[in-house]
Design an enzyme around this catalytic site. Sequence first.
Site, short mmCIF file in Angstrom:
data_model
loop_
_atom_site.label_atom_id
_atom_site.label_comp_id
_atom_site.label_asym_id
_atom_site.label_seq_id
_atom_site.Cartn_x
_atom_site.Cartn_y
_atom_site.Cartn_z
N TYR A 1 -7.71 14.33 55.62
CA TYR A 1 -7.31 13.00 55.17
C TYR A 1 -6.72 12.16 56.29
O TYR A 1 -5.87 12.63 57.04
CB TYR A 1 -6.27 13.12 54.05
CG TYR A 1 -6.77 13.78 52.79
CD1 TYR A 1 -7.94 13.34 52.17
CD2 TYR A 1 -6.09 14.84 52.23
CE1 TYR A 1 -8.40 13.93 51.00
CE2 TYR A 1 -6.54 15.45 51.06
CZ TYR A 1 -7.69 14.98 50.46
OH TYR A 1 -8.13 15.58 49.32
N LYS B 1 18.25 35.88 45.49
CA LYS B 1 18.04 34.62 44.77
C LYS B 1 16.68 34.02 45.13
O LYS B 1 16.08 34.38 46.16
CB LYS B 1 19.16 33.63 45.11
CG LYS B 1 19.21 33.24 46.59
CD LYS B 1 20.51 32.51 46.92
CE LYS B 1 20.56 32.13 48.39
NZ LYS B 1 21.89 31.59 48.75
#
Length: 415
Positions: free
Chosen positions: A271, A39
């Site tokens: 940042y 999956k």
Amino acid sequence: MNETPMPRARAVVDLAALRANVRALRAHAPRAALMAVVKSDGYGHGAVPCARAARQAGAAWIGTATPQEALALRAAGDVGRLMCWLWTPGDPWRAAVEADIDVSVSGMWALREVVAAARAARLVARVQLKADTGLGRSGCMPADWPELTAAAREAETGGAIKVTGVWSHFACADEPGHPSIAPQLALFGEMSEQAALAGLEPEVRHLANSAALLTLPEAHFDLVRTGIAVYGVSPSPELGDPADFGLRPVMTLAASLASVKRVPDGHGVSYGHHYVTPAETTLALIPVGYADGIPRHASGTGPVLVAGKWRTVVGRIAMDQFVVDLGDDKAEAGDEALLFGPGDRGEPTAEDWARAANTIAYEIVTRIGTRVPRVHTGVRASENGEPGENAASAESAAHAANAANAENKSTGSAT
Ligand SMILES: *Cc1c(COP(=O)(O)O)cnc(C)c1O
């Protein structure tokens, strides 16, 4: 790879390791068949090549969550037993029945939809009834089980379906000795017996995920559904390292340094300036970020092997890039940075990243983004002198060869 330039970042997926893992897992559960769960694009490793490699190594079953995932495997040439379990009303039942996929049914609405699809297709649907033995997600509650099993038996005698399996899923198999394990096992036994009393004769009863496969032989029954262990990652660090179970991590996440430069002391990095260089130093830029699945939570903590040593992410992980501080060590733009892999070149593992980001290794490998190309190595078992294919028909071998050719052409492209 010769004529194509090295991609900025790449997830190298070692299919020979995957096959060896499947063989090791079969040896851990010798009386059960093995379902390799692929999956979510094979836990980020590429569902089609991983399913093919797992089948080559003797996985009799492949499992997916959604019907779309299962249908995509069939479209790519997968043959053999294939099961999917995450259904929503209106999903493509008929396509699944026509593609000979085992479908999971947890309740009456789903039984009605699959029976209608089977009648419309004039085929017999393979249905596996799921019991909720204590996980509290999908699955039929014990109180509703008599109604569901009776209705399934009626649909079976009416020729619309064949009940091929009775199954359930553990809540806490990754915590050995957890008090929920024994009651789930006992209830699974009871609900299986009730299904038999309703007249059902499923081919397979199954309960075990990777953790139960590795630690609970009494939960193996006829089939074990194993996902994370196929990819060489331990279900939880408490259970042990992959090597303790004879498993090897399949994915290596590598990037090429995008820049290396000297900066003075007091230079803010990324940042928010959460890191400021304490002295003149060399910074290296790694061109992957949270859009590529590098968890922003690992800002200031994630480990990377660069220039022969483990470094730690400094400052914030941004969308596309992050920085490590090399001190006075030497490196050049283009040098390889290893974020994680099996560990035998000294690199961190997915588990190390999970610890750094306060999550589980499943999430680390599964979230690697589509912008990172998967590069599959060891596509052909024959090149590695490995044991021959187990129980593969000439037809499925031909399918595998065709699909391998298609895959070779696409190797290196984003999946
Ligand atoms: C994902 C999944 C598995 C595989 O779990 P692992 O812990 O990765 O082995 C098995 N069964 C079901 C129902 C699943 O959703």
